[in-house]
Write a protein that holds these residues in place. Structure first.
Motif, PDB file in Angstrom:
ATOM      1  N   ALA A  42       8.611  -1.879   1.986  1.00  0.00           N
ATOM      2  CA  ALA A  42       7.641  -2.512   1.510  1.00  0.00           C
ATOM      3  C   ALA A  42       8.103  -3.896   0.964  1.00  0.00           C
ATOM      4  O   ALA A  42       7.330  -4.855   0.685  1.00  0.00           O
ATOM      5  N   CYS A  43       9.428  -3.966   0.483  1.00  0.00           N
ATOM      6  CA  CYS A  43      10.170  -5.249   0.029  1.00  0.00           C
ATOM      7  C   CYS A  43       9.968  -6.378   1.236  1.00  0.00           C
ATOM      8  O   CYS A  43       9.570  -7.333   0.856  1.00  0.00           O
ATOM      9  N   ILE A  44      10.254  -5.942   2.447  1.00  0.00           N
ATOM     10  CA  ILE A  44      10.197  -6.920   3.654  1.00  0.00           C
ATOM     11  C   ILE A  44       8.710  -7.175   3.734  1.00  0.00           C
ATOM     12  O   ILE A  44       8.358  -8.626   3.870  1.00  0.00           O
ATOM     13  N   LEU A  45       7.798  -6.453   3.694  1.00  0.00           N
ATOM     14  CA  LEU A  45       6.250  -6.657   3.899  1.00  0.00           C
ATOM     15  C   LEU A  45       5.901  -7.673   2.667  1.00  0.00           C
ATOM     16  O   LEU A  45       4.992  -8.536   3.150  1.00  0.00           O
ATOM     17  N   TRP A  46       6.356  -7.379   1.686  1.00  0.00           N
ATOM     18  CA  TRP A  46       6.021  -8.382   0.521  1.00  0.00           C
ATOM     19  C   TRP A  46       6.448  -9.787   0.717  1.00  0.00           C
ATOM     20  O   TRP A  46       5.572 -10.626   0.466  1.00  0.00           O
ATOM     21  N   LEU A  85       0.838  -4.779   7.397  1.00  0.00           N
ATOM     22  CA  LEU A  85      -0.443  -4.783   7.024  1.00  0.00           C
ATOM     23  C   LEU A  85      -1.351  -4.260   7.991  1.00  0.00           C
ATOM     24  O   LEU A  85      -1.319  -4.565   9.470  1.00  0.00           O
ATOM     25  N   GLY A  86      -2.189  -3.021   7.861  1.00  0.00           N
ATOM     26  CA  GLY A  86      -2.932  -2.435   8.902  1.00  0.00           C
ATOM     27  C   GLY A  86      -4.245  -2.879   9.186  1.00  0.00           C
ATOM     28  O   GLY A  86      -5.092  -3.194   8.391  1.00  0.00           O
ATOM     29  N   PRO A  87      -4.645  -2.786  10.512  1.00  0.00           N
ATOM     30  CA  PRO A  87      -6.100  -3.033  10.668  1.00  0.00           C
ATOM     31  C   PRO A  87      -7.202  -2.313  10.594  1.00  0.00           C
ATOM     32  O   PRO A  87      -8.361  -2.914  10.423  1.00  0.00           O
ATOM     33  N   ALA A  88      -7.110  -1.006  10.125  1.00  0.00           N
ATOM     34  CA  ALA A  88      -7.909  -0.174   9.533  1.00  0.00           C
ATOM     35  C   ALA A  88      -8.698  -0.612   8.261  1.00  0.00           C
ATOM     36  O   ALA A  88      -9.753  -0.681   7.890  1.00  0.00           O
ATOM     37  N   THR A  89      -7.813  -1.161   7.175  1.00  0.00           N
ATOM     38  CA  THR A  89      -7.900  -1.604   5.989  1.00  0.00           C
ATOM     39  C   THR A  89      -7.970  -2.675   5.497  1.00  0.00           C
ATOM     40  O   THR A  89      -8.396  -3.189   4.575  1.00  0.00           O
ATOM     41  N   GLY A  90      -6.932  -3.488   6.295  1.00  0.00           N
ATOM     42  CA  GLY A  90      -6.610  -4.797   5.950  1.00  0.00           C
ATOM     43  C   GLY A  90      -5.451  -4.946   5.077  1.00  0.00           C
ATOM     44  O   GLY A  90      -4.994  -6.164   4.554  1.00  0.00           O
TER      45      GLY A  90
END
Length: 636
Positions: A42-46, A85-90
């Motif tokens: 989650a840190c890396i994604l942020w 970041l997921g394509p189903a929800t964005g």
């Protein structure tokens, strides 16, 4: 294995656009604050994405994070969390898988793998200890999961290589495409396979030879063995070992809470034929097997020995698959469901979403919203196993009507129109997993607030039903009394959900299976704190590790806040809130907006999140040592 100190394993970065490979260290401070895979991910994604990042563009990152205890003797460890970041929800997406791949990455010397950019042609990644190669995969593009896995092992001349790959569904950007690990283990929800496909990355093959060091090997080993014995005695663990997750189907059906016919029914006459007990009795079940470092062995291996689907084989199926592709579609022919499960695994698709979108289509036909002309002439009706199999293949290759279904129920209902959105059982864009939330208020709240959508693998609060002595004891600990072990009431649901989501974040981050902590309850947060301390040498208390779980959940929430999600996104599918259960002892129940709003208010208050927006307050973020997150959000 004893050393004076243990440094966290580094992060391996691979940029497919520039073909650059590098390593980055994780500090001990970061490890203690975020624990491991899910938290570090989650840190890396942020850090690597922003409000404008599109899930299927090169700027999105795909993070493979191994649990801090993966590759060790810790019970039921070895899991891997994938984040993007997921394509189903964005928005925020994490998907977790078992098996042995995660431990192998740690044996190769890495805790985390971060994939950036996009290759101009199909490639696969080969990680062999400290040798990292980006290899051509043009010859693998178009192959299914088994063909890809076998081809890579043959090419590398090593049957012991662990392979994570996508099938045709991922290549074709099906919105619920999965990443498959060594045939049978899936990171499936939310379309993580489509993200991998968008990067032209067909597979990641790993082999490692280095042992995992722990800080205090003697205490760690003894504690792990003690927990294994404790786990073996847990009621929930015993049931899982005997029949897997499919063992609950007959019980759930008896209470009229088995999601069937796209959640229109809760009871099916022949549901027993797709249950764990029948799989064993009818000899479809050939053996059980386990993930790395697990003694429960809840996974099933099933084979069809006769009939039109003779020769079909696969891992599972799990409860969710049997309900999504079986009774959910009005199908109780065991062999057909096993074939459908096999197809999803080799084509690389989430069984829950695939079954859900097909159920939606069946209901559209039933209600006259869709005609044969619009569905390629297929007879899409309840109980039609042949059309189920046909549609799965069309979805994976985006052919004909399958191209619409490949977009998931939210987008498909937007295209088809009419009232079809009312039976598109989704929220935030993700199809709901097969839990009857109208009869389980804790699950209803958990599904509504889940950052990735209405799903059980973020907050598995099965304890609220109080079906085992261990579950009742846990509810008493959380709420002060066993009387709250009642899924039909809204009281104390916020407290129950809050405890389970924090515990689940810890579980994922350490690489432990949630079945050991939030379905069976043998491994408690206190135990996980001890395992973490003995393994890393970074002492952490039970209160501190629960605080870390809270920090992880809040950071994940902030990722969605930055992407524009507010309180209005924390809802359930329309059917769950407006159409009551129509049979059984709880006929007439639903989860109304008023009930959900009440639980949401209590939940946000517990979190220190603003009641009107659902956003974490600056004070809350600062108290969790997330000041830099607070500063960035304040600029929006």
């Amino acid at each position: 294995m004893h050393t004076k100190s243990v440094s966290p394993l580094p992060v391996l970065y691979v940029d497919l656009s520039s073909k650059k490979v590098w390593k980055k260290e994780i500090t001990k401070e970061m490890m203690k604050k975020f624990l491991g895979s899910r938290g570090i991910n989650a840190c890396i994604l942020w850090d690597e994405t922003n409000a404008e990042t599109h899930p299927l563009r090169p700027e999105n990152v795909l993070v493979f994070g191994t649990g801090t205890l993966s590759g060790t003797l810790a019970p039921s460890s070895g899991r891997t969390t994938l984040t993007c970041l997921g394509p189903a929800t964005g928005g925020y997406l994490k998907s977790s898988t078992g098996g042995h791949w995660g431990s192998e990455l740690r044996f190769a010397g890495y805790s985390t793998l971060v994939i950036k950019g996009r290759s101009t042609k199909p490639v696969y990644l080969w990680i062999n200890d400290d040798k990292v190669m980006i290899k051509d995969a043009s010859h693998l593009w178009g192959k299914d999961v088994r063909q890809t896995t076998d081809s890579i092992k043959k090419e590398l001349k090593d049957d012991h290589v662990n392979v994570a790959c996508i099938g045709p569904a991922g290549e074709n950007l099906v919105i619920f495409a999965s990443v498959m690990f060594n045939y049978y283990n899936a990171a499936a929800r939310g379309g993580i396979g489509a993200v991998m496909g968008s990067k032209n990355l067909k597979a990641v093959a790993v082999k490692g030879t280095s042992p995992i060091s722990v800080f205090d090997s003697v205490r760690f080993k003894n504690y792990s063995v003690e927990l294994r014995h404790k786990l073996a005695k847990d009621t929930g663990s015993k049931n899982l070992s005997m029949y897997g997750t499919a063992g609950i189907i007959d019980t759930v059906n008896a209470t009229h809470s088995l999601p069937s016919y796209n959640f229109q029914k809760g009871y099916v006459e022949d549901a027993y034929k797709v249950g764990g007990q029948y799989l064993k009795e009818a000899k479809f079940l050939k053996r059980s097997f386990s993930c790395d470092s697990c003694s429960t062995a809840c996974h099933r291996y099933t084979v069809v020995d006769s009939g039109p689907w003779q020769g079909s084989f696969s891992g599972g199926p799990e409860y969710e698959t049997l309900t999504a592709l079986g009774v959910g579609c009005g199908i109780t022919d065991t062999a057909t469901v096993l074939r459908a499960n096999e197809l999803c695994n080799i084509l690389g698709m989430d069984t829950i979403s695939a079954g859900s979108v097909i159920q939606w289509a069946m209901e559209c036909v039933e209600k006259g919203i869709l005609t044969k002309q619009e569905t390629d002439g297929a007879c899409i009706e309840w109980g039609n196993g042949e059309v189920l199999v046909e549609l799965l293949e069309k979805i994976a290759f985006c052919k004909g009507f399958g191209a619409i279904l490949a977009k998931g129920v939210k987008q498909a209902s937007d295209i088809v129109g009419g009232d079809s959105w009312k039976w598109a059982v989704q929220s935030k864009g993700l199809e709901q997993s097969r839990v009857e939330v109208r009869l389980k208020k804790g699950y209803a709240l958990a599904f509504a607030v889940n950052m990735r959508g209405p799903d059980h693998l973020h907050t598995e609060c099965i304890a609220e039903s109080g079906r085992t002595p261990e579950a009742k004891a846990l509810i008493k600990r959380i709420c002060g009394s066993e009387k709250y072990a009642n899924p039909y009431i809204t009281e104390k649901r916020a407290e129950i959900v809050r405890w389970h989501e924090d515990c689940y974040a810890i579980t994922d981050s350490l690489g432990i299976c949630a079945f050991a902590t939030t379905l069976a309850y043998a491994v408690s947060p206190y135990d996980m704190a001890n395992l973490f301390s003995f393994a890393t040498g970074l002492h952490i208390s039970e209160n501190e590790i629960m605080e870390a779980g809270k920090r992880i959940v809040t950071l994940e929430k902030c990722i969605n806040v930055r992407k524009g999600f507010d309180r209005s996104a924390d809802v359930l599918p329309w059917r769950m809130m407006n159409e009551p259960v129509n049979s059984g002892p709880n006929k007439g129940m639903r989860c109304s907006k008023e009930e959900l709003d009440q639980m949401l208010n209590e939940y946000y208050l517990l979190h220190g999140w603003d009641k009107e927006t659902s956003f974490p307050t600056e004070e809350t973020l600062n108290s969790l040592d997330l000041e830099r997150i607070a500063k960035e959000l304040s600029k929006q």
